[in-house]
Design a protein around this motif. Structure first.
Motif, PDB file in Angstrom:
ATOM      1  N   LEU A  68     -11.124  11.248   2.311  1.00 50.64           N
ATOM      2  CA  LEU A  68     -10.084  10.332   3.114  1.00 50.64           C
ATOM      3  C   LEU A  68     -11.722  10.188   4.609  1.00 50.64           C
ATOM      4  O   LEU A  68     -11.688   9.021   5.556  1.00 50.64           O
ATOM      5  CB  LEU A  68      -8.771  10.697   3.374  1.00 50.64           C
ATOM      6  N   ALA A 119       0.723  -0.951  -0.056  1.00 49.26           N
ATOM      7  CA  ALA A 119      -0.401   0.030   0.178  1.00 49.26           C
ATOM      8  C   ALA A 119       1.024   1.314   0.008  1.00 49.26           C
ATOM      9  O   ALA A 119       1.918   0.797   0.284  1.00 49.26           O
ATOM     10  CB  ALA A 119      -1.263   0.125   0.931  1.00 49.26           C
ATOM     11  N   GLN A 120       0.293   2.394  -0.822  1.00 44.03           N
ATOM     12  CA  GLN A 120       1.070   3.373  -0.830  1.00 44.03           C
ATOM     13  C   GLN A 120       0.940   4.346   0.816  1.00 44.03           C
ATOM     14  O   GLN A 120      -0.677   4.509   0.990  1.00 44.03           O
ATOM     15  CB  GLN A 120       1.192   4.343  -1.886  1.00 44.03           C
ATOM     16  N   GLN A 140      -3.771   2.071   0.640  1.00 38.78           N
ATOM     17  CA  GLN A 140      -3.058   2.649   0.946  1.00 38.78           C
ATOM     18  C   GLN A 140      -3.203   2.634   2.718  1.00 38.78           C
ATOM     19  O   GLN A 140      -4.066   1.749   3.074  1.00 38.78           O
ATOM     20  CB  GLN A 140      -4.624   4.670   1.276  1.00 38.78           C
ATOM     21  N   ARG A 141      -1.964   3.337   3.339  1.00 39.56           N
ATOM     22  CA  ARG A 141      -1.028   2.814   4.351  1.00 39.56           C
ATOM     23  C   ARG A 141      -2.126   3.809   5.785  1.00 39.56           C
ATOM     24  O   ARG A 141      -2.058   4.114   6.477  1.00 39.56           O
ATOM     25  CB  ARG A 141      -0.251   3.367   4.390  1.00 39.56           C
ATOM     26  N   ASN A 159      -0.404   6.009   7.483  1.00 41.49           N
ATOM     27  CA  ASN A 159       0.239   5.604   7.781  1.00 41.49           C
ATOM     28  C   ASN A 159       1.165   5.410   8.788  1.00 41.49           C
ATOM     29  O   ASN A 159       2.230   5.781   9.365  1.00 41.49           O
ATOM     30  CB  ASN A 159       1.101   6.892   7.150  1.00 41.49           C
ATOM     31  N   ARG A 192      -8.177  -1.183  -1.154  1.00 40.62           N
ATOM     32  CA  ARG A 192      -7.520   0.451  -1.182  1.00 40.62           C
ATOM     33  C   ARG A 192      -6.683   0.257  -0.991  1.00 40.62           C
ATOM     34  O   ARG A 192      -6.139   0.113   0.492  1.00 40.62           O
ATOM     35  CB  ARG A 192      -8.504   1.177  -0.308  1.00 40.62           C
ATOM     36  N   VAL A 242      -0.743   7.730   2.809  1.00 39.53           N
ATOM     37  CA  VAL A 242      -1.512   8.951   2.381  1.00 39.53           C
ATOM     38  C   VAL A 242      -1.413   9.512   2.324  1.00 39.53           C
ATOM     39  O   VAL A 242      -0.205  10.435   3.404  1.00 39.53           O
ATOM     40  CB  VAL A 242      -2.507   8.624   3.996  1.00 39.53           C
ATOM     41  N   GLU A 243      -1.604  10.873   1.433  1.00 38.21           N
ATOM     42  CA  GLU A 243      -0.875  12.652   1.222  1.00 38.21           C
ATOM     43  C   GLU A 243      -1.921  13.687   1.836  1.00 38.21           C
ATOM     44  O   GLU A 243      -1.648  14.242   1.876  1.00 38.21           O
ATOM     45  CB  GLU A 243      -0.193  12.245   0.052  1.00 38.21           C
TER      46      GLU A 243
END
Lengths: 173, 172
Positions: B28, B18-19, B57-58, B80, B55, B21-22
């Motif tokens: 979100l 997972a990538q 995302q971390r 994250n 999804r 979150v920014e």
């Protein structure tokens, strides 16, 4: 598909599992639940197999492996009874100086409270002059942990063994 | 709010990394609300990770109050997350919404310190122990594409000391 329970015993050496499972594969068998382990100097296999042809074909397929590795093989046709729904929820650990009767007394006590053993592993260990016996039992205790502790308590002094009774918690995430 | 569909093994999507979150935005928050509802609707209901609902995302949610009562952090939203310290090891049996029916023994750290961001992007540090620490580690594994199946250990190896090890020790 029909089911059978396959038992294999042979002097332990590398290649037993490979030879047996390869033979089963070529005879169009599928392997279900299995327990394979070394006991003493022997390797043992107990497994459920699903076969599409007849048992004679399975036996014939296993024959070369049996002869090459000097295995004893036994096949029991079994009905496809569903697995019991009760999961192991208690672990009983037992250890002490090895002497005859430990397993019998512990399991008799467990049976008296309808404890259903799902798995029992034991090992003789320690040095040869003073062997110890270690046993781990997992099973379902319909009457709960306290009842198991109560029924095993008198055995600690009678058999001079240490007994631990622990819950098996499955963390579902 | 909505209960999202859970990916189940052998779906290969569970093995993806997972990538981070920014964007800490309204979208979100809406997703975390859905993920929260999905977690509570599950059989365990104590944890979930975003990759389990496809999804990447971390994001990890944990709430072990149903198991530990007030003796935990309550609802944790870890965005994250990074494991910054751990100690102790314990074997425990785990199951997972993404691996139906199967349970197995896994070794986890007993106490952990986790650094993570909250929904507003603020950095926070949590110390967890026991069941809560196990839940956080289990869910964080999903962020790197790991299932508890990747960490299975043998009961026999854990419970019995190896004979040859014992011999070495008695010589010493």
């Amino acid at each position: 598909m029909s089911q059978a329970l396959l038992t294999v015993i042979g002097e332990d050496r590398p290649g037993i599992v490979a030879a047996v499972t390869q033979a089963l594969h070529t005879a169009d068998c599928a392997i279900g639940d299995a327990s394979m382990m070394r006991l003493g100097g022997y390797f043992t296999i107990m497994q459920i197999i699903h076969y599409s042809r007849d048992l004679g074909t399975v036996e014939t397929a296993l024959d070369p492996a049996m002869k090459a590795l000097n295995l004893r093989i036994h096949l029991d046709p079994i009905s496809s009874a569903p697995a019991a729904a009760d999961e192991a929820n208690v672990r009983v650990t037992v250890y002490g100086a090895d002497h005859a009767g430990i397993v019998a007394s512990v399991t008799q006590a467990l049976a008296s409270v309808h404890f259903n053993i799902v798995e029992l592993e034991s090992e003789q260990s320690g040095n040869p002059e003073r062997p110890i016996y270690v046993m781990v039992i997992q099973g379902s205790a319909p009457g709960g942990l306290a009842e198991v502790r109560e029924v095993l308590e008198p055995l600690k002094s009678r058999e001079a063994i240490e007994i631990g009774v622990h819950p098996i918690d499955t963390a579902m995430f | 709010m909505a209960v999202l569909p859970i990916l189940t093994y052998p779906d290969p999507r569970l093995h993806r990394k997972a990538q981070p979150v920014e964007q800490f935005d309204e979208e979100l928050r809406r997703f975390v609300a859905d993920l929260t509802e999905t977690m509570y609707a599950g059989p365990g209901g104590v944890g979930i990770a975003a990759p389990q609902v496809d999804r990447l995302q971390r994001i990890v949610l944990v709430d072990v109050r149903s198991k530990l009562g007030d003796d935990c952090h309550g609802f944790l939203c870890l965005i994250n997350p990074e494991l910054i310290a751990w100690e102790g090891m314990a074997v425990g049996r785990e199951g997972c919404m993404s691996v139906p029916d199967f349970t197995g023994n896994v070794i986890r750290a007993e106490r952990i310190r986790v650094q993570a961001q909250d929904l507003d992007g603020r950095s926070r540090v949590y110390e967890c122990a026991g069941f809560e620490a196990r839940a956080v580690q289990h869910e964080m594994d999903h962020l790197d594409g790991f299932l508890f199946l990747d960490r299975l250990v043998s009961r026999k190896t854990d419970l019995f000391r190896r004979k040859n090890y014992q011999k070495k020790e008695s010589k010493a």
